[in-house]
Write a protein that holds these residues in place. Sequence first.
Motif, PDB file in Angstrom:
ATOM      1  N   VAL A  20     -57.885  40.166   4.635  1.00  0.00           N
ATOM      2  CA  VAL A  20     -56.505  40.654   4.622  1.00  0.00           C
ATOM      3  C   VAL A  20     -56.053  40.999   6.039  1.00  0.00           C
ATOM      4  O   VAL A  20     -54.915  40.704   6.435  1.00  0.00           O
ATOM      5  CB  VAL A  20     -56.376  41.874   3.686  1.00  0.00           C
ATOM      6  CG1 VAL A  20     -54.968  42.453   3.761  1.00  0.00           C
ATOM      7  CG2 VAL A  20     -56.704  41.477   2.255  1.00  0.00           C
ATOM      8  N   ILE A  21     -56.946  41.612   6.836  1.00  0.00           N
ATOM      9  CA  ILE A  21     -56.604  41.947   8.219  1.00  0.00           C
ATOM     10  C   ILE A  21     -56.296  40.679   9.015  1.00  0.00           C
ATOM     11  O   ILE A  21     -55.310  40.595   9.742  1.00  0.00           O
ATOM     12  CB  ILE A  21     -57.740  42.747   8.884  1.00  0.00           C
ATOM     13  CG1 ILE A  21     -57.834  44.136   8.262  1.00  0.00           C
ATOM     14  CG2 ILE A  21     -57.521  42.848  10.386  1.00  0.00           C
ATOM     15  CD1 ILE A  21     -59.000  44.961   8.769  1.00  0.00           C
ATOM     16  N   ARG A  22     -57.154  39.680   8.862  1.00  0.00           N
ATOM     17  CA  ARG A  22     -56.936  38.424   9.582  1.00  0.00           C
ATOM     18  C   ARG A  22     -55.603  37.803   9.194  1.00  0.00           C
ATOM     19  O   ARG A  22     -54.816  37.385  10.053  1.00  0.00           O
ATOM     20  CB  ARG A  22     -58.068  37.434   9.285  1.00  0.00           C
ATOM     21  CG  ARG A  22     -57.787  36.034   9.840  1.00  0.00           C
ATOM     22  CD  ARG A  22     -58.659  34.983   9.198  1.00  0.00           C
ATOM     23  NE  ARG A  22     -57.990  33.700   9.179  1.00  0.00           N
ATOM     24  CZ  ARG A  22     -58.459  32.601   9.766  1.00  0.00           C
ATOM     25  NH1 ARG A  22     -59.590  32.617  10.422  1.00  0.00           N
ATOM     26  NH2 ARG A  22     -57.780  31.471   9.670  1.00  0.00           N
ATOM     27  N   ALA A  23     -55.327  37.725   7.897  1.00  0.00           N
ATOM     28  CA  ALA A  23     -54.087  37.106   7.449  1.00  0.00           C
ATOM     29  C   ALA A  23     -52.873  37.899   7.933  1.00  0.00           C
ATOM     30  O   ALA A  23     -51.850  37.317   8.329  1.00  0.00           O
ATOM     31  CB  ALA A  23     -54.083  36.987   5.927  1.00  0.00           C
ATOM     32  N   SER A  24     -52.975  39.231   7.940  1.00  0.00           N
ATOM     33  CA  SER A  24     -51.863  40.064   8.406  1.00  0.00           C
ATOM     34  C   SER A  24     -51.590  39.817   9.880  1.00  0.00           C
ATOM     35  O   SER A  24     -50.431  39.730  10.308  1.00  0.00           O
ATOM     36  CB  SER A  24     -52.176  41.547   8.173  1.00  0.00           C
ATOM     37  OG  SER A  24     -52.372  41.806   6.804  1.00  0.00           O
ATOM     38  N   CYS A  25     -52.657  39.701  10.676  1.00  0.00           N
ATOM     39  CA  CYS A  25     -52.486  39.408  12.098  1.00  0.00           C
ATOM     40  C   CYS A  25     -51.837  38.044  12.293  1.00  0.00           C
ATOM     41  O   CYS A  25     -50.972  37.856  13.157  1.00  0.00           O
ATOM     42  CB  CYS A  25     -53.832  39.458  12.812  1.00  0.00           C
ATOM     43  SG  CYS A  25     -54.555  41.115  12.919  1.00  0.00           S
ATOM     44  N   SER A  26     -52.239  37.077  11.494  1.00  0.00           N
ATOM     45  CA  SER A  26     -51.646  35.739  11.597  1.00  0.00           C
ATOM     46  C   SER A  26     -50.148  35.788  11.328  1.00  0.00           C
ATOM     47  O   SER A  26     -49.358  35.131  12.023  1.00  0.00           O
ATOM     48  CB  SER A  26     -52.322  34.788  10.612  1.00  0.00           C
ATOM     49  OG  SER A  26     -53.665  34.548  10.970  1.00  0.00           O
ATOM     50  N   VAL A  27     -49.749  36.551  10.334  1.00  0.00           N
ATOM     51  CA  VAL A  27     -48.330  36.648   9.997  1.00  0.00           C
ATOM     52  C   VAL A  27     -47.538  37.218  11.170  1.00  0.00           C
ATOM     53  O   VAL A  27     -46.464  36.717  11.526  1.00  0.00           O
ATOM     54  CB  VAL A  27     -48.136  37.503   8.732  1.00  0.00           C
ATOM     55  CG1 VAL A  27     -46.669  37.831   8.537  1.00  0.00           C
ATOM     56  CG2 VAL A  27     -48.688  36.774   7.518  1.00  0.00           C
ATOM     57  N   ARG A  28     -48.073  38.258  11.800  1.00  0.00           N
ATOM     58  CA  ARG A  28     -47.369  38.844  12.935  1.00  0.00           C
ATOM     59  C   ARG A  28     -47.272  37.853  14.096  1.00  0.00           C
ATOM     60  O   ARG A  28     -46.278  37.829  14.831  1.00  0.00           O
ATOM     61  CB  ARG A  28     -48.058  40.133  13.383  1.00  0.00           C
ATOM     62  CG  ARG A  28     -47.820  41.305  12.424  1.00  0.00           C
ATOM     63  CD  ARG A  28     -48.215  42.613  13.065  1.00  0.00           C
ATOM     64  NE  ARG A  28     -49.665  42.740  13.180  1.00  0.00           N
ATOM     65  CZ  ARG A  28     -50.441  43.257  12.236  1.00  0.00           C
ATOM     66  NH1 ARG A  28     -49.895  43.679  11.101  1.00  0.00           N
ATOM     67  NH2 ARG A  28     -51.741  43.367  12.405  1.00  0.00           N
ATOM     68  N   LEU A  29     -48.293  37.050  14.279  1.00  0.00           N
ATOM     69  CA  LEU A  29     -48.273  36.065  15.357  1.00  0.00           C
ATOM     70  C   LEU A  29     -47.277  34.932  15.095  1.00  0.00           C
ATOM     71  O   LEU A  29     -46.923  34.194  16.009  1.00  0.00           O
ATOM     72  CB  LEU A  29     -49.678  35.483  15.555  1.00  0.00           C
ATOM     73  CG  LEU A  29     -50.704  36.442  16.154  1.00  0.00           C
ATOM     74  CD1 LEU A  29     -52.100  35.842  16.063  1.00  0.00           C
ATOM     75  CD2 LEU A  29     -50.364  36.768  17.603  1.00  0.00           C
ATOM     76  N   LEU A  30     -46.833  34.796  13.857  1.00  0.00           N
ATOM     77  CA  LEU A  30     -45.873  33.749  13.516  1.00  0.00           C
ATOM     78  C   LEU A  30     -44.420  34.193  13.714  1.00  0.00           C
ATOM     79  O   LEU A  30     -43.510  33.370  13.579  1.00  0.00           O
ATOM     80  CB  LEU A  30     -46.066  33.301  12.065  1.00  0.00           C
ATOM     81  CG  LEU A  30     -47.286  32.415  11.786  1.00  0.00           C
ATOM     82  CD1 LEU A  30     -47.419  32.162  10.291  1.00  0.00           C
ATOM     83  CD2 LEU A  30     -47.194  31.101  12.541  1.00  0.00           C
ATOM     84  N   LYS A  31     -44.213  35.443  14.027  1.00  0.00           N
ATOM     85  CA  LYS A  31     -42.841  35.885  14.260  1.00  0.00           C
ATOM     86  C   LYS A  31     -42.277  35.162  15.477  1.00  0.00           C
ATOM     87  O   LYS A  31     -42.956  34.956  16.462  1.00  0.00           O
ATOM     88  CB  LYS A  31     -42.797  37.402  14.478  1.00  0.00           C
ATOM     89  CG  LYS A  31     -43.108  38.204  13.229  1.00  0.00           C
ATOM     90  CD  LYS A  31     -42.982  39.698  13.488  1.00  0.00           C
ATOM     91  CE  LYS A  31     -43.232  40.506  12.219  1.00  0.00           C
ATOM     92  NZ  LYS A  31     -43.112  41.961  12.461  1.00  0.00           N
ATOM     93  N   SER A  32     -41.021  34.789  15.382  1.00  0.00           N
ATOM     94  CA  SER A  32     -40.408  33.991  16.442  1.00  0.00           C
ATOM     95  C   SER A  32     -40.385  34.747  17.763  1.00  0.00           C
ATOM     96  O   SER A  32     -40.137  35.956  17.801  1.00  0.00           O
ATOM     97  CB  SER A  32     -38.987  33.602  16.057  1.00  0.00           C
ATOM     98  OG  SER A  32     -38.349  32.948  17.120  1.00  0.00           O
ATOM     99  N   ASP A  33     -40.626  34.013  18.837  1.00  0.00           N
ATOM    100  CA  ASP A  33     -40.526  34.592  20.172  1.00  0.00           C
ATOM    101  C   ASP A  33     -39.088  34.603  20.676  1.00  0.00           C
ATOM    102  O   ASP A  33     -38.757  35.378  21.577  1.00  0.00           O
ATOM    103  CB  ASP A  33     -41.372  33.788  21.170  1.00  0.00           C
ATOM    104  CG  ASP A  33     -42.847  33.808  20.826  1.00  0.00           C
ATOM    105  OD1 ASP A  33     -43.515  32.780  21.013  1.00  0.00           O
ATOM    106  OD2 ASP A  33     -43.331  34.851  20.352  1.00  0.00           O
ATOM    107  N   VAL A  34     -38.258  33.735  20.148  1.00  0.00           N
ATOM    108  CA  VAL A  34     -36.951  33.513  20.767  1.00  0.00           C
ATOM    109  C   VAL A  34     -35.790  33.588  19.794  1.00  0.00           C
ATOM    110  O   VAL A  34     -34.645  33.424  20.196  1.00  0.00           O
ATOM    111  CB  VAL A  34     -36.905  32.129  21.459  1.00  0.00           C
ATOM    112  CG1 VAL A  34     -37.957  32.035  22.527  1.00  0.00           C
ATOM    113  CG2 VAL A  34     -37.078  31.005  20.445  1.00  0.00           C
ATOM    114  N   SER A  35     -36.040  33.830  18.529  1.00  0.00           N
ATOM    115  CA  SER A  35     -34.945  33.750  17.561  1.00  0.00           C
ATOM    116  C   SER A  35     -33.955  34.864  17.783  1.00  0.00           C
ATOM    117  O   SER A  35     -34.289  35.957  18.223  1.00  0.00           O
ATOM    118  CB  SER A  35     -35.498  33.824  16.136  1.00  0.00           C
ATOM    119  OG  SER A  35     -36.062  35.092  15.897  1.00  0.00           O
ATOM    120  N   ASP A  36     -32.679  34.556  17.463  1.00  0.00           N
ATOM    121  CA  ASP A  36     -31.622  35.549  17.576  1.00  0.00           C
ATOM    122  C   ASP A  36     -31.516  36.367  16.300  1.00  0.00           C
ATOM    123  O   ASP A  36     -30.684  37.230  16.211  1.00  0.00           O
ATOM    124  CB  ASP A  36     -30.280  34.856  17.838  1.00  0.00           C
ATOM    125  CG  ASP A  36     -30.260  34.241  19.233  1.00  0.00           C
ATOM    126  OD1 ASP A  36     -31.028  34.718  20.082  1.00  0.00           O
ATOM    127  OD2 ASP A  36     -29.483  33.297  19.451  1.00  0.00           O
TER     128      ASP A  36
END
Length: 776
Positions: free
Chosen positions: A760-776
Amino acid sequence: MSQEFDLTPDPRVLQMLGEINLPQWRCLAELIDNSIDGFVHAVRSGAPIEAPEISVTLPSADNENARVMVRDNGPGMSFESLENAVRAGWSGNDPLSNLGLFGMGFNIATARLGLVTEVWTSRAGDPEEVGVRIDLDELRTTRSFKVPRQTRPKPHHNTHGTTIVISRLKGDQRGYLARGNNQKTMRKHLARAYSALLGQSEAGKIRLMVGGTRLAPRRHCVWGEDRTVSFPDGTVARAVEHIDVKLAPRRYCTHCMRTLAAAEETCPTGSPSCEVVEAERRIHGWIGLQRYLHNTEFGLDFIRNGRKIEIANKDLFEWSDGDTAEVEYPTDDQRGRGRFVGEIHVDHCRVSYTKDRFERDDPAWSEMVRVVRGEGPLRPIVAKQRGYAGNDSPLYRLYQTFRRSSPQGKNGLWSRVLVVKDNDRAQQMANLFDEDDPDYLTDERWWQLVVEQDKEVLGEKPGEGGETPLPAGFVDEPGTSGTGDTTPTTTTTTTTPPPQPEPSPRRQIHDLSRKYVHPTFRVEYEIQAYGVAGNDPDLPAGLPWVLKLDDVATRTYGFLVDVSHDVFRSTTMTPLDGLLTELTHRTVEFLQGQAQDPSVAGVLADFRKQYCLDSRLDPQEIITLATSVLGDMARAVPTLIEDGQGEAMFAELHVSERDSVARRMANRGVPDHKALIADGRFWDYADPESLRGLFGRHPEIFLDGNYWNDPYASLDFGSEAISEQARTAVRSRYDAYLSDAVWLANQTPSDVERASRDAVIRASCSVRLLKSDVSD
């Protein structure tokens, strides 16, 4: 006709202009100004441009091929006009009614960004485009003052416009311009600077595209003009004060670009090039109340010919007697937050050569100050002490009623100051206003909160009763102290500023620097957090952190933390954990001997519940976050692909995937599914696994600063095999993130409860890493 452009003065001057520290967005603004002036000139010449448009293209990656391009469909220029336009110090603009001024804006902006600039332009009916290429290194090497004129054929004789291309960008500029977050910041600045012109200008409604995004005017989130506060004496305070004052005309020298004194008949410089004209002068605009408080997001915007030169300026909130300056607003808010905003047009005032500041020594500036804020201090008692008579300026009227951020007196009503008590919530709603959420464009949502706050003051529960008329004298009126004394009083709060980080080795940790409030006992702490070295003089030897009370009046604490300490080499201990531990012990000590009998375990649990949301392994929250992140990714696809690419993507799906998308569209009652397929919006109805497949087929859509900043197509290690290996690694990494997110999105809370903690920790970290870097 000469076949060369004369670039006198010495080309080295152009390179020196590039050393002027002009922010990147202002460099773009200089070039945009020229395009807007072209549109305005076309209108005044009787040949307006239909659908005027300016397009700014920014680098998508930090590499040698990066470039900046500004293109417009303006009237274009002749050979002679182009020659003058690129010559430093020349300006053919009327300085009173155009954006361009000194004839150096083009040279400063282009030399600041890169070493090579090409300009191509043509007018309707011209058989070819005429162009010039300025290579600063080449000019310096050859010591030549001239560059060849270039031409190229046009596909259609009726096309017109100008294109500026800046290449061989400087290393620091290239790196800055290619980052998605920086592009977002530049768009924000430009949308605000041109907010008046993007709405409706003399040239019509100008379409401005920056980095593929059309800019909409960035408006102030202010209370409505109909919001007023009435008092028993008949006076009315308005949330918005309008200004429109016509000043006496003055003589103006168009060559020296200065307003002459009233007694001056001719320009004192005496140059034969001086041309004195009579200039009409007018100060107009408004000042008003923002719907939320903020430490920096307030102040007045000063505008010249439609473009904001100074944004959120706070100079008029100070009063100076010539020797010392005193801040008069904000002073009644313990956190130094303000909300006075406004837009003031002073077209006739002189500006700096970089067009980022109005010249304070221009008499027109002093006239504007007197119109907007009047003579003398805003504080009535101080003004009286200094011998100033009454003040009826717009800023004074606003100041007298709304300078406070909370009601005066324990029974004061929030409607008398138009403040939402929960400022965090007010700011959250302001974000929805910026996103053009129709429910938040008016101030009604803010007003509902104010009404509920007033009911609480009056002893009513939310939802009970109707509007309650206020008895006369219930609230202290302006200029009273609440004790029957009608003498105006002023309270100036002097606070010691929070500790500032030393230049080295301290650095502020912005994620930890904020206000912390215990959710149960409401004990508050203002924290300024800094990362420090282990040998920092204020950090006891060997300790990982220390919490110090730096300002008793504002309860501001300094949290110094050595993030390299061994205690943080753990997956279960972070600097936030250390900070919350300190706040827990201080809260328990503070409440000892009072009615409450808190325990360390209970207080810490409450703090963590409030401020450790990102690390909390709540099954439903984790699933919701995964679904939300994947949904954001799907909704971004239409903005990342080319026109017409949606149908091709839909065809790439397996039959079962296409059926699934169609089924969801039907269930949600989509009226025109073909339109959604054509522009790519159908991805919002696709399965998470299908979205993962899209990335596998087209990673270039999302990487290289489009959605995530990691380089992909731009990777180049000199060998195609090695470059492809690097791209495969990037693709595999993001595919793993997506695999985890898809797994979570397809789970139920009970499924997550049964899964191992590490998974669960690994999957949660993956989700946060998928947040857009540039989206408005």
